[in-house]
Scaffold this active site. Structure first.
Site, PDB file in Angstrom:
ATOM      1  N   HIS A  79       2.855 -10.048  -4.812  1.00 47.29           N
ATOM      2  CA  HIS A  79       2.336  -8.819  -5.397  1.00 47.29           C
ATOM      3  C   HIS A  79       1.191  -9.143  -6.362  1.00 47.29           C
ATOM      4  CE1 HIS A  79       6.071  -7.127  -3.856  1.00 47.29           C
ATOM      5  NE2 HIS A  79       5.589  -5.916  -4.103  1.00 47.29           N
ATOM      6  N   HIS A  99       2.587   5.216 -10.394  1.00 45.81           N
ATOM      7  CA  HIS A  99       3.593   6.051 -11.056  1.00 45.81           C
ATOM      8  C   HIS A  99       3.039   6.800 -12.266  1.00 45.81           C
ATOM      9  CE1 HIS A  99       7.235   4.919  -8.767  1.00 45.81           C
ATOM     10  NE2 HIS A  99       6.535   3.818  -8.532  1.00 45.81           N
ATOM     11  N   ASP A 128       7.675   0.529   2.644  1.00 43.70           N
ATOM     12  CA  ASP A 128       7.518   0.590   4.096  1.00 43.70           C
ATOM     13  C   ASP A 128       7.907  -0.750   4.703  1.00 43.70           C
ATOM     14  OD1 ASP A 128       5.813   3.194   4.798  1.00 43.70           O
ATOM     15  OD2 ASP A 128       5.030   2.380   2.921  1.00 43.70           O
TER      16      ASP A 128
END
Length: 407
Positions: free
Chosen positions: A104, A17, A354
Site C-alpha cells: 500500500h 474516507h 475488491d
C-alpha cells in the site's frame, strides 16, 4: 500534483474516507449540452457494490454539479462537481496506526509528506478516480458530438484467463527459424475492436465481451475471494473515429500521454499500445503497416500493428492499447510484516476490498482516454486555427504541404 491536462484541465480532490470527492474541470468548451445523467451513467459503472465480484462498500456515488452549467448548457467557465462519501468506516483501518500495509501507499505517503490519511488509502484509494470518471464523461460527450469518437474498454484477462486475441503461432519445436512469428491479431479480435459496444461489455459482471471467457473469469475471481486473496488482470481499450494529426512530438507523443494517463490510475503496472511487446518479436517486414487508399480518397493502413499512432501522432486508424492492473493489495489473509517502529508482527487487514479491480477499472480507463483525446484535440484545433490565418503557402513543393481542401 492533482491536475491533468493542458487546455482541458482536470483537478481532482478528496480522500477515501473524507466528506466528499470530486473535481474541477477548467477549459470545457461552452455550449455543450450537459446534465447530471451524462456523468452519472459512467459513475454508476465505476461505483462499488455492483456484484459479489466487487467490494461490498455501499456507495451510490450520486454526482452533484456545482458550477459552470446553466439551463443544461456549459458556460465555458470551470465546472465543479462533487460526490459524497456516505458509507465510511474509518474504524476498519485502526491497524494502520501501527502497520504500514504491504504494497500500500501508507509508508511512501508518510515518507513523502510526513503525514498521511488515517484511514483507507487516502489519495491513493480508488475513490479518487470518481473525479476522473466524472470529468471523462463530460469530455467524452464533447468528443462524441463533435467528431463521433467512440471509446470502449473491456476486460481482456483475469489472472491467466485470457480473452482469445491472436492467431496461434506455429510450433517452434518444428522449426529452428526464430523469425517465424505469426502471432498476429486474429480476425475475430480485430472485428471485436471495430464493433464492440459498452452494452456488450456490461452484459457480464466481469465486463468481458466474450461469454465463455467471462464465465471462466468469474470463477477465477470467486476463487480468489473465497481464499481471502486477490487477483489482477488487464483492460483493453479501443478509441474509434480519432482524426489524424493528434499528438505533440517529441516528448508529448500521443502514446506517451496515454501511457501517462493510464499509469496514473491506482493499481496499474503496465501499458502497451498496438502490438506492444509482441512487436519486439515480429520482423519489420511483417510488422510494418502498409498504406492503402480509402474510399474517401484519404490514406489508411491495411494492418494496424501501430495501434493508430505513428511518430507519436494519430494516423486516423483505431487506437487500441492494454493496461495491466496488479492484484489488489488489500487482502484478508494474515501477513507477516513489521510495524512502523520495526517490530515484527502479524497484520490481519480488515476493510472492504475488491478481489479483482479490473471490472470496475473499465470506465476509469475510458475516462482517462477521453481526457487525453479531448486535450490533444483542442491543442491541434488551436494550432490549425492559428495557421489558417496565415497566407497560403506557395513557395514549397506540393508534397510538403497538405492541400487546403483536406486541411
Amino acid at each position: 500534483m492533482s491536475t491533468f491536462g493542458t487546455l482541458f484541465r482536470v483537478t481532482t480532490y478528496g480522500e477515501s474516507h473524507c466528506a466528499s470527492v470530486g473535481a474541477i474541470i477548467d477549459g470545457c468548451p461552452p455550449g455543450l449540452p450537459l446534465d447530471s445523467q451524462d456523468v452519472q451513467t459512467q459513475l454508476s459503472r465505476r461505483r462499488p457494490g455492483q456484484s459479489n465480484l466487487t467490494t461490498p462498500r455501499d456507495e451510490k456515488d450520486l454526482v452533484h454539479l456545482q458550477s459552470g452549467i446553466e439551463h443544461g448548457i456549459t458556460l465555458g467557465t470551470p465546472i465543479g462537481l462533487l460526490v459524497k462519501n456516505e458509507d465510511q468506516r474509518p474504524r476498519d483501518y485502526s491497524e494502520t496506526d501501527l502497520y504500514p500495509r504491504p504494497s500500500h501507499a501508507d509508508w511512501t505517503y508518510l515518507e513523502k509528506y510526513g503525514v498521511k490519511a488515517s484511514s483507507g488509502g487516502g489519495r491513493s484509494s480508488a475513490r479518487e478516480t470518481i473525479g476522473r470518471v466524472a470529468a471523462g464523461a463530460i469530455a467524452e460527450k464533447y468528443l462524441k458530438l463533435t467528431h463521433g469518437i467512440e471509446i470502449v474498454a473491456f476486460v481482456s484477462s483475469v489472472g491467466k484467463v485470457k480473452l482469445p486475441s491472436t492467431v496461434s503461432s506455429p510450433s517452434q519445436a518444428s522449426s529452428e527459424d526464430d523469425d517465424i512469428v505469426e502471432d498476429s491479431l486474429s480476425p475475430e479480435f480485430v472485428n471485436l475492436l471495430k464493433t464492440v459496444t459498452r452494452a456488450q461489455v456490461d452484459a457480464h459482471l466481469t465486463r468481458c465481451p466474450h461469454p465463455e471467457t467471462a464465465e471462466r473469469m468469474t470463477k477465477r475471481i470467486i476463487r480468489a475471494k473465497e481464499a481471502q486473496d486477490s487477483i489482477g488482470g488487464t483492460v483493453t481499450c479501443v478509441i474509434r473515429g480519432v482524426p489524424s494529426g493528434l499528438g505533440e512530438p517529441v516528448f508529448d507523443k500521443l502514446e506517451a500521454k496515454l501511457g501517462h494517463a493510464m499509469l496514473s490510475i491506482p493499481a496499474t503496472k503496465g501499458f502497451e499500445i498496438g502490438s506492444g511487446f509482441r512487436g519486439t518479436e515480429v520482423p519489420g517486414s511483417k510488422h510494418n503497416d502498409p498504406f492503402v487508399s480509402k474510399a474517401d480518397g484519404s490514406l489508411g493502413t491495411s494492418t494496424n500493428w501501430s495501434g493508430g499512432i505513428q511518430g507519436g501522432i494519430s494516423n486516423g486508424e483505431d487506437i487500441y492499447f492494454r493496461v495491466g492492473f496488479k492484484s489488489p493489495a488489500t487482502i484478508s489473509q494474515a501477513q507477516e510484516t513489521v510495524q512502523y517502529d520495526g517490530t515484527s508482527g502479524t497484520l490481519a487487514a480488515r476493510g472492504r476490498h475488491d478481489p479483482c479491480v479490473v471490472p470496475r477499472a473499465v470506465p476509469i480507463v475510458e475516462a482517462m482516454a477521453s481526457l487525453v483525446i479531448i486535450d490533444q484535440l483542442l491543442i491541434q484545433n488551436a494550432r490549425k486555427t492559428a495557421s489558417s490565418l496565415l497566407p497560403t503557402i506557395t513557395t514549397l513543393p506540393p508534397t510538403m504541404v497538405k492541400p487546403a481542401s483536406s486541411a
